[in-house]
Design a protein around this motif. Structure first.
Motif, mmCIF file in Angstrom:
data_model
loop_
_atom_site.group_PDB
_atom_site.id
_atom_site.type_symbol
_atom_site.label_atom_id
_atom_site.label_comp_id
_atom_site.label_asym_id
_atom_site.label_seq_id
_atom_site.Cartn_x
_atom_site.Cartn_y
_atom_site.Cartn_z
ATOM 1 N N GLU A 1 13.816 -17.891 14.299
ATOM 2 C CA GLU A 1 12.780 -17.032 14.857
ATOM 3 C C GLU A 1 13.118 -16.422 16.203
ATOM 4 O O GLU A 1 12.301 -15.690 16.767
ATOM 5 N N SER A 2 14.311 -16.683 16.734
ATOM 6 C CA SER A 2 14.693 -16.104 18.019
ATOM 7 C C SER A 2 15.599 -14.883 17.867
ATOM 8 O O SER A 2 16.079 -14.345 18.862
ATOM 9 N N ASP A 3 15.826 -14.421 16.636
ATOM 10 C CA ASP A 3 16.772 -13.314 16.433
ATOM 11 C C ASP A 3 16.425 -12.561 15.149
ATOM 12 O O ASP A 3 15.503 -12.934 14.417
ATOM 13 N N LEU A 4 17.197 -11.524 14.879
ATOM 14 C CA LEU A 4 17.080 -10.804 13.623
ATOM 15 C C LEU A 4 17.725 -11.625 12.511
ATOM 16 O O LEU A 4 18.512 -12.530 12.766
ATOM 17 N N PRO A 5 17.404 -11.321 11.253
ATOM 18 C CA PRO A 5 18.026 -12.058 10.142
ATOM 19 C C PRO A 5 19.492 -11.691 9.974
ATOM 20 O O PRO A 5 19.921 -10.590 10.338
ATOM 21 N N TYR A 6 20.251 -12.613 9.409
ATOM 22 C CA TYR A 6 21.650 -12.378 9.049
ATOM 23 C C TYR A 6 21.767 -12.391 7.531
ATOM 24 O O TYR A 6 21.384 -13.370 6.887
ATOM 25 N N GLU A 7 22.308 -11.318 6.972
ATOM 26 C CA GLU A 7 22.476 -11.258 5.531
ATOM 27 C C GLU A 7 23.682 -12.098 5.112
ATOM 28 O O GLU A 7 24.749 -12.026 5.732
ATOM 29 N N ASP B 1 18.716 -5.138 10.687
ATOM 30 C CA ASP B 1 17.520 -4.684 11.405
ATOM 31 C C ASP B 1 16.645 -3.754 10.570
ATOM 32 O O ASP B 1 15.794 -3.050 11.115
ATOM 33 N N PHE B 2 16.840 -3.734 9.249
ATOM 34 C CA PHE B 2 16.029 -2.928 8.344
ATOM 35 C C PHE B 2 15.966 -1.472 8.818
ATOM 36 O O PHE B 2 14.903 -0.937 9.139
ATOM 37 N N ALA B 3 17.159 -0.871 8.837
ATOM 38 C CA ALA B 3 17.317 0.553 9.203
ATOM 39 C C ALA B 3 16.782 0.855 10.600
ATOM 40 O O ALA B 3 16.215 1.919 10.851
ATOM 41 N N GLY B 4 16.967 -0.092 11.518
ATOM 42 C CA GLY B 4 16.563 0.119 12.896
ATOM 43 C C GLY B 4 15.086 -0.069 13.171
ATOM 44 O O GLY B 4 14.627 0.137 14.300
ATOM 45 N N LYS B 5 14.316 -0.493 12.163
ATOM 46 C CA LYS B 5 12.869 -0.628 12.335
ATOM 47 C C LYS B 5 12.443 -2.018 12.803
ATOM 48 O O LYS B 5 11.285 -2.214 13.163
ATOM 49 N N LEU B 6 13.364 -2.977 12.776
ATOM 50 C CA LEU B 6 13.049 -4.338 13.223
ATOM 51 C C LEU B 6 13.800 -4.616 14.511
ATOM 52 O O LEU B 6 15.028 -4.519 14.557
ATOM 53 N N SER B 7 13.073 -4.942 15.552
ATOM 54 C CA SER B 7 13.706 -5.218 16.842
ATOM 55 C C SER B 7 13.400 -6.644 17.278
ATOM 56 O O SER B 7 12.452 -7.273 16.807
ATOM 57 N N LEU B 8 14.211 -7.153 18.148
ATOM 58 C CA LEU B 8 14.036 -8.450 18.797
ATOM 59 C C LEU B 8 14.180 -9.628 17.843
ATOM 60 O O LEU B 8 15.229 -10.265 17.827
#
Length: 561
Positions: free
Chosen positions: A220-226, A242-249
Motif C-alpha cells: 500500500e505504499s507504492d504502485l502495483p508491480y506487474e 500506473d494504469f496509463a498515468g492515471k494512478l499516482s502515489l
C-alpha cells in the motif's frame, strides 16, 4: 555484481520502463524514460567520496543516534528462525509425499511476503522486507516450485549497491532523532542522485491481485508491480504499473474485484488530506476518476475494505498516523485508545462523497475484512471480519494481537449498528470462495491465531449459524501438529465452470512449515469435509518463510498472462 545484474532475465524489462536518476530538479517526480545502463553502471563503480560518507552516516545513525531499542525492532531478533530470509530459488520439481494432486488444481498458487534482500542496518519491522513471491505451479498431478523477489525500484537500487539503502517505514522513523537523522540522509542521497523517490520506494510484499487479466504484486505504499508466471513455473517481474498515468502515489494491497462485473474497486490512504481516496478500475483496465473522502477525519492505517453489490465500506480505526507525535517522543504510527472508530459506507458508483454515511462503532478495528453484502433491498449492510482487540500491540509487538470474529449489521434507514461474535477463538487471514465477494456467503476459512506468528492450523466457520447473537460458528478444523505453523490459506473451487456446486465444494491450499524438521510443504485439504481432510502433501525443496497474502490462478487464466 554488475555483469550478473545485466544478465538478470528481468533486466531488459526493467530497462524499458525504469527512469534515470535526477540530480537537483524534480527530486520526487518520476523521471523521463530512457536507458539506465549508463547511470546504473556509474553507481556500481568504485564508491565515491559521497557514497562512503553516506555509508558512514548511516552506520552512525543506526549504531548511536537511533539503534533498535527493543527486541521487536531489532532485525537480529525478528529475522531469526521461521522469519529468517531465504535466497531466490529456480523452478524445481517437487515431491508429492502423500495423496495426489487433483486435476482441478492445475494452475499456480502464489504467496507474497517480506524477505529482505540484504540484512537491515537499523530498526526493522516485520512489515518492511522486500517482496518475495513463492509459487507452486501444478499440472497433471506434478508440481514445480519457485521463489523470486519482486524486482521493484528499491530492490534494483539496493542490489546494485550490494547493501540496504532505503530506511524502514514502520520503525526507521519512529523517534525524533531517527526522523531528523534519516530524513536528512535521505534528502542528501536524493540530491546526490543515488535514487529518486518519484520512481517508488515500496517493497511489493503484501499481496497479489488479478486486475483486468493482469497479475500484480502489491503493497500500500507504492504502485502495483506487474508479474507473471511462465509455463516452466518461473516468476517474472514486468514492471511498475500506473494504469496509463492515471494512478499516482500508491494504492491498497487489498483491491476487491466483483465476480460478475469484473470491475476492481480500490483506494489509497495517506498522511495529508484527503486521507482516503476511493476509485475503481473497469474490467478492461481503464482506471476511473478518484473520489476523495474529506469526511475521513484522521489519517490512520486503512489496510483493507469491503464491497457489496451497492456499496464500498471502510473502517476509520484507532491505528492512527500522527507525525507531530514525534516531537513529543512518540511514533508516527500508534494506537489512539480514546478515538471512537467509525464505519463509512459509500455507493460503489458515487461521483463524490456527498452520499458517504458514517456510523460510530466503539472498539471496532478491522485490519482485514472477510466479506460484506446487502440485505433488505440495500437498506441493510452486513459485514463479517476479525476485530482486533489489542490494537495497542499492532506496531510494537504483533505477536500479542488477538482478534474476535464479528458480524456487524448496519441498518441504513434506522441508523443502527448491531454486532455479534461468531467465535470465541482468535483467528486471522480469513478467506472465502471468491465467487461470493460482495454477496451473502455461508462459509469462512481462517487460521487459528492465538499468536499471529504461531498459526497452528485452519478452521472453517458456517456463519449461517449466527442469528444475530453471540455464538460459535466453527464447524471444522485442521491442526498441523505441535511444531508446524501455517499462513493464510486460499480456497480453490473444485469446478470454476459449474456454478450450481456447493459454496464449500473445493480445496484449501496453504504453505506449512515444520520448525523441527525445518521443512516446508504445501498442504491441500478438502474444504467441504468437517475435519478438512488432507488430500495431498507436497514437500518443497526450499524453505518458505512466513508471509502474508496469496491467490490461486487456474491454468486457463495463467496462460493469458
Amino acid at each position: 555484481m554488475f555483469n550478473e545484474f545485466l544478465h538478470d532475465p528481468t533486466m531488459a524489462l526493467f530497462n524499458s520502463s525504469c527512469n534515470s536518476f535526477p540530480i537537483y530538479s524534480n527530486l520526487f517526480s518520476p523521471t523521463k524514460k530512457q536507458t539506465c545502463h549508463t547511470k546504473l553502471k556509474s553507481a556500481a563503480a568504485t564508491p565515491s567520496f559521497l557514497a562512503v560518507f553516506f555509508e558512514a552516516a548511516d552506520h552512525l545513525i543506526n549504531t548511536f543516534i537511533d539503534p533498535p531499542r527493543t527486541p521487536t525492532m531489532d532485525p537480529k531478533h525478528i529475522l531469526a528462525g521461521k522469519f529468517a530470509p531465504v535466497s531466490e530459488f529456480p523452478p524445481t520439481e517437487c515431491s508429492v509425499i502423500d495423496g495426489a494432486l487433483p486435476t482441478s488444481l492445475d494452475g499456480a498458487y502464489i504467496r507474497n511476503g517480506p524477505n529482505p534482500q540484504f540484512f537491515p542496518r537499523g530498526p526493522y519491522h516485520v512489515f518492511d522486507g522486500d517482496g518475495m513471491l513463492h509459487a507452486i505451479t501444478i499440472s497433471g498431478g506434478k508440481a514445480v516450485f519457485c521463489s523470486r523477489f519482486v524486482k521493484t525500484y528499491k530492490y534494483q537500487i539496493e542490489k546494485l549497491k550490494g547493501h540496504s539503502v532505503f530506511h524502514s517505514l514502520y520503525s526507521g522513523f519512529a523517534s525524533l532523532p531517527g526522523v531528523a537523522a534519516r530524513g536528512a540522509l535521505c534528502v542528501a542521497r536524493i540530491i546526490a542522485g543515488e535514487y529518486n523517490l518519484g520512481n517508488g520506494f515500496g517493497v511489493a510484499n503484501t499481496s497479489l491481485a488479478l486486475i483486468a487479466g493482469k497479475l500484480y504484486a502489491l503493497c500500500e505504499s507504492d504502485l502495483p508491480y506487474e508479474v507473471k508466471i511462465g509455463s516452466d513455473g518461473e516468476i517474472h517481474t514486468l514492471g511498475r504499473h500506473d494504469f496509463a498515468g492515471k494512478l499516482s502515489l500508491n494504492m491498497t494491497a487489498h483491491p476487491k474485484t466483483d465476480p460478475e462485473t469484473r470491475e476492481t474497486f480500490c483506494f489509497r490512504y495517506g498522511l495529508f488530506p484527503p486521507f482516503l481516496v476511493f476509485f475503481r478500475i473497469n474490467w478492461d483496465g481503464e482506471k476511473q476518476l478518484d473520489i476523495p473522502i474529506f469526511s475521513f477525519k484522521d489519517p490512520c492505517i486503512v489496510h483493507d475494505f469491503a464491497i457489496t453489490k451497492k456499496y464500498a465500506i471502510f473502517n476509520e480505526n484507532q491505528i492512527v498516523m500522527k507525525p507531530i507525535s514525534i516531537l513529543k517522543g512518540g511514533a508516527v504510527v500508534s494506537a489512539s485508545p480514546g478515538k471512537v472508530p467509525r464505519i463509512g459506507i459509500i455507493p460503489r458508483y458515487a461521483t463524490d462523497e456527498s452520499q458517504m454515511r458514517w456510523f460510530e462503532t466503539p472498539g471496532l478495528n478491522f485490519i482485514h475484512f472477510t466479506n460484506a453484502w446487502d440485505e433488505d433491498d440495500g437498506n441493510v449492510v452486513v459485514i463479517v471480519a476479525p476485530n482486533m482487540l489489542s490494537v495497542e500491540h499492532f506496531i510494537e509487538d504483533i505477536n500479542l494481537v488477538h482478534t474476535s470474529m464479528e458480524m456487524v449489521k448496519i441498518d441504513l434507514r434506522r441508523g443502527t449498528v448491531v454486532r455479534s461474535r461468531l467465535s470465541v477463538m482468535s483467528m486471522e487471514f480469513t478467506v472465502i470462495n471468491t465467487a461470493f465477494v460482495g454477496r451473502k456467503n455461508r462459509y469462512v476459512y481462517a487460521v487459528m491465531a492465538d499468536a499471529l506468528q504461531n498459526m497452528s492450523g485452519v478452521v472453517k466457520l458456517d456463519i449461517s449459524l449466527s442469528k444475530g447473537d453471540d455464538c460459535d460458528c466453527v464447524v471444522g478444523s485442521r491442526n498441523f501438529g505441535p511444531s508446524c505453523f501455517a499462513g493464510e490459506p486460499v480456497f480453490v473451487p473444485r469446478s470454476s465452470e459449474n456454478h450450481n456446486t456447493r459454496e464449500d465444494d473445493g480445496y484449501l491450499v496453504v504453505y506449512v512449515h515444520d520448525e523441527i524438521t525445518v521443512e516446508s510443504r504445501v498442504v491441500v485439504m478438502d474444504a467441504k469435509s468437517p475435519e478438512l481432510d488432507i488430500i495431498a502433501n507436497v514437500l518443497l525443496p526450499h524453505r518458505v518463510p512466513y508471509g502474508f497474502h496469496g491467490l490461486f490462478i487456474p491454468e486457463c487464466d495463467l496462460k493469458k498472462l
